[in-house]
Design a protein around this motif. Structure first.
Motif, PDB file in Angstrom:
ATOM      1  N   ALA B 224       0.861  -1.179   0.000  1.00 54.37           N
ATOM      2  CA  ALA B 224       0.000   0.000   0.000  1.00 54.37           C
ATOM      3  C   ALA B 224       0.902   1.235   0.000  1.00 54.37           C
ATOM      4  O   ALA B 224       1.713   1.411   0.903  1.00 54.37           O
ATOM      5  N   VAL B 225       0.747   2.065  -1.032  1.00 58.78           N
ATOM      6  CA  VAL B 225       1.647   3.208  -1.209  1.00 58.78           C
ATOM      7  C   VAL B 225       0.828   4.467  -1.484  1.00 58.78           C
ATOM      8  O   VAL B 225      -0.131   4.443  -2.261  1.00 58.78           O
ATOM      9  N   HIS B 226       1.183   5.546  -0.836  1.00 60.48           N
ATOM     10  CA  HIS B 226       0.471   6.821  -1.042  1.00 60.48           C
ATOM     11  C   HIS B 226       0.826   7.422  -2.402  1.00 60.48           C
ATOM     12  O   HIS B 226       1.957   7.291  -2.871  1.00 60.48           O
ATOM     13  N   LEU B 227      -0.163   8.093  -2.997  1.00 59.37           N
ATOM     14  CA  LEU B 227       0.046   8.745  -4.294  1.00 59.37           C
ATOM     15  C   LEU B 227       1.286   9.638  -4.279  1.00 59.37           C
ATOM     16  O   LEU B 227       2.054   9.678  -5.247  1.00 59.37           O
ATOM     17  N   ALA B 228       1.490  10.357  -3.169  1.00 61.28           N
ATOM     18  CA  ALA B 228       2.638  11.272  -3.073  1.00 61.28           C
ATOM     19  C   ALA B 228       3.949  10.520  -3.267  1.00 61.28           C
ATOM     20  O   ALA B 228       4.871  11.010  -3.930  1.00 61.28           O
ATOM     21  N   GLU B 229       4.015   9.312  -2.709  1.00 63.75           N
ATOM     22  CA  GLU B 229       5.258   8.539  -2.804  1.00 63.75           C
ATOM     23  C   GLU B 229       5.529   8.120  -4.247  1.00 63.75           C
ATOM     24  O   GLU B 229       6.677   8.034  -4.674  1.00 63.75           O
ATOM     25  N   ILE B 230       4.465   7.846  -4.989  1.00 62.92           N
ATOM     26  CA  ILE B 230       4.647   7.472  -6.393  1.00 62.92           C
ATOM     27  C   ILE B 230       5.049   8.705  -7.209  1.00 62.92           C
ATOM     28  O   ILE B 230       5.966   8.660  -8.016  1.00 62.92           O
ATOM     29  N   LEU B 231       4.362   9.820  -6.943  1.00 60.20           N
ATOM     30  CA  LEU B 231       4.674  11.035  -7.698  1.00 60.20           C
ATOM     31  C   LEU B 231       6.079  11.548  -7.383  1.00 60.20           C
ATOM     32  O   LEU B 231       6.719  12.196  -8.198  1.00 60.20           O
ATOM     33  N   ALA B 232       6.548  11.241  -6.177  1.00 60.01           N
ATOM     34  CA  ALA B 232       7.898  11.682  -5.795  1.00 60.01           C
ATOM     35  C   ALA B 232       8.952  10.789  -6.433  1.00 60.01           C
ATOM     36  O   ALA B 232      10.142  11.069  -6.347  1.00 60.01           O
ATOM     37  N   GLY B 233       8.499   9.704  -7.045  1.00 60.48           N
ATOM     38  CA  GLY B 233       9.430   8.768  -7.675  1.00 60.48           C
ATOM     39  C   GLY B 233      10.338   8.129  -6.653  1.00 60.48           C
ATOM     40  O   GLY B 233      11.483   7.790  -6.932  1.00 60.48           O
ATOM     41  N   ALA B 234       9.809   7.970  -5.443  1.00 60.27           N
ATOM     42  CA  ALA B 234      10.651   7.558  -4.325  1.00 60.27           C
ATOM     43  C   ALA B 234      10.995   6.077  -4.366  1.00 60.27           C
ATOM     44  O   ALA B 234      11.993   5.666  -3.793  1.00 60.27           O
ATOM     45  N   SER B 235      10.125   5.273  -5.032  1.00 63.08           N
ATOM     46  CA  SER B 235      10.464   3.852  -4.972  1.00 63.08           C
ATOM     47  C   SER B 235      10.953   3.332  -6.315  1.00 63.08           C
ATOM     48  O   SER B 235      10.781   3.950  -7.338  1.00 63.08           O
TER      49      SER B 235
END
Lengths: 491, 235
Positions: B224-235
């Motif tokens: 489960a990943v927050h939209l912000a984390e995806i948009l930040a390209g963090a993973s």
């Protein structure tokens, strides 16, 4: 032929055993416990899921066809509000128009008074049985029990209501009272109750068997009792909307017709029906138009009943009217669209609510009508506040808003034990930044023995339910604010 | 272009999901927004309000207004907190709300409002999107998050069956009616796993805490990943 065997058949239509009904209501059941029974019943969940999914899909389809659906909802809410805001004069107008059409209007403050009026009216005719149109108002006041106590046998003529009556159960859905039963269960019930061991579970066959039995009752009946979907003050017209034609039989064949109607059902003008008759069938059964819409005003010589009585029921409605947050609940037209989309109802069924009005609307109507939150105050909490109900409501009742207000009333009335203590303590911590930051650091230390791979699996006290199906991460080595401060220092 | 914004990180993300807050800062800064973090902030009071604890909710709401008054824009990575502030404060606080509710914007709506869709994010994996109830039916974010996700390089988006069904969280509902909540969650998790996605994404840490906690309990490989984390390209 049908007439000849009727007495034998109808002896089998035994009234609901009062002891069973009473036992169900005696113990103070709270929703979370009652819900577990529904959840554990795989058959019930399968029946419910199949039935509500079908209705929801049909509803969505026919609603999408109506270009001005949102405007219709606005109009319906406005019409209801306008009637509710001047209910005193609109009801007097209805009384005048019904009286002019040679109907007789009775006013009932509460369930006991309404039941007394109806039982006396039936007794005066000399009849010892009545045929009934499906009516939530009469369920609400438990009219059937009052009739039985008065030696009068009520015969439900709506197929699902009949099934529920024969099973000695209570309805589990506003519109589809036997939604908790599938056709195999219904076949087994009718085989015994109608003495028809030959029945298969073919719906047409089951329906034909019920029809054969009901026809005898219709032809014999001298008194019918109905509810009302709408009453038009301007013309004195009562409107009953139905699918099976049993309502039409009841409202036309017997000599005496008694309608029990909640006072919030009145609409000011004839043309208002144009709005509601578009909204109700689409919202309720997913039909563009329901098969039977019966409209009548008073009595007419040589056509239909020769005596018509209208019982106007308050039973808590004026109390709800005085409440500016809860008042919109009185707009309800009992379509049950909110019930069909409710993720809680769809998993536990209507019996878990232990109210006549189940589902989201029941969770707000029950406290409104009775003045106390149902099931020891647990009903307003039986919702995840997902808002699906408010989205489909044809009269735009903001159900989540009223639920939250009912929760506030429950909390104000009772301190809510350990949960209340925990939330109040949490409130104090969150209202002071330093206390909040200290709590974050303290939790990081206290959680250590319980952490497994950075997560918690077990939770104390009122939080225990979380651990039934969910893990939770512990407070990490660095909170966001600690990261921010470190970054600021670095920058 | 909005030059600066205050971050309301939410008590939940601050305490349990700092990566969501960090990702929000990353996204905003990448868009050229100067981010401030008023340290006095704690909680908007949503849980207290929804649970019927009006006194506490009012106190926390008043506090929120005091902390953020004068900020032209407050961005938050939580649809339900944004919905609470925007839709309940006026009634809860009256004139004391001092214009704060209107300044609070949920992250996906803020980013979409800037006209920014492709923001240079990269993500390797298949993602399914769960529209949370408050984002869908109160804030009405519509397809803003989906449009943002579609522009993320390398991301494969798959549709979630029965997406608009509640996950069963509902704040204290999850513990007060744990059995019903768990049944709703089980159906949501089944739907998520049926997509074959690597990740389920949403705009709210509270729903993700629920869904993620359930996925972890059943030993699922889906994260489960927050939209912000995806948009930040963090993973």
């Amino acid at each position: 032929m049908v007439r000849a065997c009727a007495p034998f058949i109808w002896r089998k239509f035994l009234p609901v055993p009062p002891s069973r009904a009473a036992a169900r209501d005696a113990a103070p059941v709270v929703f979370p416990q009652a819900a577990r029974a529904g959840l554990a019943n795989a058959q019930l969940r399968a029946n419910l899921n199949a039935a509500t999914t079908t209705i929801r899909e049909k509803r969505a389809q026919v609603v999408a066809e109506v270009g001005d659906w949102e405007e219709l909802r606005d109009a319906a809410a406005a019409i209801k509000d306008s009637a509710l805001h001047r209910l005193d004069t609109v009801l007097l107008e209805l009384e005048a128009t019904v009286t002019k059409a040679r109907g007789i209007v009775h006013w009932a403050r509460d369930a006991a008074e309404a039941n007394r009026i109806v039982v006396d009216l039936v007794r005066a005719t000399g009849a010892d049985e009545v045929v009934k149109v499906k009516s939530l108002a009469t369920d609400e006041i438990r009219l059937n029990e009052a009739l039985e106590a008065g030696g009068i046998r009520p015969i439900e003529t709506d197929l699902a209501e009949l099934i529920v009556q024969l099973a000695g159960e209570r309805a589990s859905h506003l519109l589809v009272p036997a939604i908790h039963k599938n056709r195999t269960e219904i076949r087994d019930l009718l085989r015994v109750a109608l003495d028809r061991p030959d029945l298969t579970d073919e719906p047409t066959e089951l329906t034909a068997a019920a029809r054969l039995h009901l026809r005898a009752a219709f032809l014999r009946a001298r008194v019918a009792i109905s509810g009302a979907n709408f009453a038009v003050a301007e013309t004195g017209t009562i409107c009953v909307v139905e699918s099976e034609g049993n309502g039409r039989m009841c409202t036309t064949l017997p000599e005496t017709l008694i309608t029990v109607m909640g006072i919030e059902k009145v609409v000011p003008e004839w043309r208002d029906l144009g709005v509601f008759l578009q909204l109700l069938p689409r919202s309720a059964t997913g039909e563009r138009m329901n098969p039977y819409t019966s409209l009548w005003a008073g009595v007419r010589a040589g056509d239909g009943p020769s005596a018509f009585h209208l019982v106007l029921l308050d039973n808590g409605r004026t109390r709800a009217l005085a409440d500016d947050v809860g008042r919109p609940a009185l707009r309800c037209i009992r379509c049950s669209a909110c019930v069909n989309v409710c993720p809680v109802y769809r998993r536990v069924g209507g019996h878990a609510y232990h109210t006549v009005y189940a589902g989201p609307i029941g969770a707000i109507l029950q406290p409104q009508l009775s003045g106390e939150s149902g099931q020891a105050g647990s009903l307003p909490f039986a919702s995840s506040l997902c808002g699906a109900c408010a989205d489909v409501c044809p009269v735009k009742i903001d159900i989540p808003r009223i639920l939250v207000r009912e929760r506030a009333r429950a909390v104000a009335a009772e301190r809510q034990g350990l949960e209340g203590a925990t939330l109040r303590r949490l409130g104090r911590i969150l209202s002071d930044r330093r206390r909040y930051e200290r709590a974050q650091r303290l939790t990081r230390v206290l959680q250590r023995p319980a952490l497994r791979d950075g997560h918690l699996r077990w939770f104390p006290g009122p939080l225990g339910g979380w651990g039934e199906s969910r893990d939770l991460p512990g407070v990490p080595a660095q909170t966001f604010r600690e990261w921010w401060e470190a970054r600021e220092r670095g920058a | 272009m909005i030059g600066r914004a205050a971050l309301f990180v939410t008590c939940l993300a601050d305490t349990l999901y700092p990566s969501v807050g960090i990702a929000t800062v990353t996204v905003l800064e990448r868009l050229g927004v100067s981010v401030s973090f008023p340290r006095e902030q704690t909680c908007c009071g949503q849980m207290h309000f929804n649970s019927g604890y009006v006194d506490e909710a009012r106190q926390l709401g008043q506090r929120f207004v005091d902390v953020f008054a004068g900020e032209p824009v407050v961005v938050t990575p939580s649809a339900s907190c944004a919905a609470h502030v925007r839709h309940q404060y006026a009634e809860l606080l009256g004139d004391d709300a001092r214009g704060v509710p209107e300044s609070v914007v949920e992250l996906s709506q803020f980013v979409s409002g800037l006209g920014a869709v492709a923001i240079g994010a990269r993500f390797r994996g298949t993602v399914t999107y769960h529209p949370t109830c408050h984002s869908l039916r109160v804030l009405r974010v519509g397809d803003s998050p989906l449009r943002l996700l579609r522009e993320v390089e390398g991301l494969g988006l798959v549709e979630l069956p029965d997406a608009d069904e509640c996950c069963g969280f509902g704040g204290t509902f999850a513990v007060k009616n744990a059995a019903v909540s768990s049944a709703m969650l089980a159906d949501k998790l089944d739907a998520i796993e049926s997509t074959g996605a690597d990740v389920v994404c949403a705009c709210d840490s509270s729903c993700l805490m629920h869904i993620g906690g359930g996925l972890r309990r059943r030993g699922s490989r889906v994260r489960a990943v927050h939209l912000a984390e995806i948009l930040a390209g963090a993973s």
